[in-house]
Design an enzyme around this catalytic site. Structure first.
Site, short mmCIF file in Angstrom:
data_model
loop_
_atom_site.label_atom_id
_atom_site.label_comp_id
_atom_site.label_asym_id
_atom_site.label_seq_id
_atom_site.Cartn_x
_atom_site.Cartn_y
_atom_site.Cartn_z
N HIS A 108 0.86 -1.18 0.00
CA HIS A 108 0.00 0.00 0.00
C HIS A 108 0.90 1.24 0.00
O HIS A 108 1.86 1.30 0.76
CB HIS A 108 -0.91 -0.01 1.24
N ASP A 149 -6.95 -3.27 3.12
CA ASP A 149 -5.79 -2.64 3.75
C ASP A 149 -5.73 -2.81 5.27
O ASP A 149 -5.28 -1.93 5.99
CB ASP A 149 -5.74 -1.14 3.40
C1 GRF Z 1 1.20 0.85 -6.14
O1 GRF Z 1 1.24 2.18 -5.70
C2 GRF Z 1 0.79 -0.07 -5.01
O2 GRF Z 1 1.21 0.36 -3.76
C3 GRF Z 1 -0.70 -0.01 -5.08
O3 GRF Z 1 -0.97 0.04 -6.47
C4 GRF Z 1 0.12 0.62 -7.17
C5 GRF Z 1 0.53 -0.35 -8.23
O4 GRF Z 1 1.33 0.21 -9.22
N1 GRF Z 1 -1.31 -1.07 -4.32
P1 GRF Z 1 1.72 -0.69 -10.48
O5 GRF Z 1 0.44 -1.11 -11.15
O6 GRF Z 1 2.48 -1.87 -9.97
O7 GRF Z 1 2.57 0.16 -11.37
#
Ligand code: GRF
Length: 194
Positions: A108, A149
């Site tokens: 997260h 979360d």
């Molecule tokens: C990240 O910021 C992660 O923390 C959240 O979703 C985003 C994913 O980014 N859960 P990506 O799709 O891996 O580029």
């Protein structure tokens, strides 16, 4: 450690995990990628890396129940030992949470328990952090429980909020940190530290 990754969009976190395994920083392998989004870059990244991948959703499978059964079957088929949710926008069925109890992790882009919960994802998180005037934010990796979360936090790292930050610039800084942190923490999970 055989890792299954669930991802919905860009898959840059997925890519960091794939690279971390290939560069032997993680003693593990991404054996399968599952996405609810057939057009996601995450699925394209998996394809490019030669990793088996599945587009599975309640629509493709006909119902939420059928989806859960199929996801479980795929996870079993690939001998999954750990599930990582890397930007996965759906809740997992309790059957999956039970089958892989303590072996499902999520990342997260904030310091939970702040800025978590339903609706707190991606840009919404960074907008809220800036609106609150926070001086620092960060990244949390936690076990997955049936609520968004929540679940035991296993690791956190801080990221500064800088003067003049926009949600976009903050997202970029946090995401870059995520990519390093993921490798660090998943390698510890693979060593049995969590
Ligand atoms: C990240 O910021 C992660 O923390 C959240 O979703 C985003 C994913 O980014 N859960 P990506 O799709 O891996 O580029």
């Amino acid at each position: 450690m055989k890792i299954a990754v669930f991802a919905s969009h860009g898959g840059s976190d997925l890519q960091a995990i794939i690279d971390g395994c290939r560069e032997k920083k993680i003693d593990g392998e991404v054996v399968v990628v599952i996405s609810n989004n057939g057009g996601s870059l995450a699925l394209k990244r998996a394809e490019k890396a030669g990793i088996d991948r599945f587009h599975l959703s309640a629509e493709t499978e006909g119902s939420a129940d059928a989806l859960a059964e199929r996801q479980l079957a795929v996870l079993e088929e690939y001998g999954t030992e750990m599930v990582f949710l890397a930007g996965y926008m759906k809740l997992l069925d309790p059957r999956i949470l039970e089958r892989y109890e303590n072996r499902i992790f999520n990342i997260h882009p904030a310091l939970l328990p702040k800025y978590g919960g339903k609706g707190m994802y991606d840009m919404h998180v960074h907008e809220a952090v800036l609106a609150a005037g926070e001086k620092e934010t960060g990244v949390t990796i936690h076990r997955v429980s049936p609520k968004y979360d929540s679940g035991e936090i296993i690791a956190q790292t801080k990221v500064p909020v800088l003067p003049g930050d926009t949600p976009e610039s903050l997202r970029e800084r946090v995401l870059a940190r995520e990519h390093e942190f993921l490798v660090e923490i998943i390698s510890k999970i693979a060593e049995g530290k969590y």
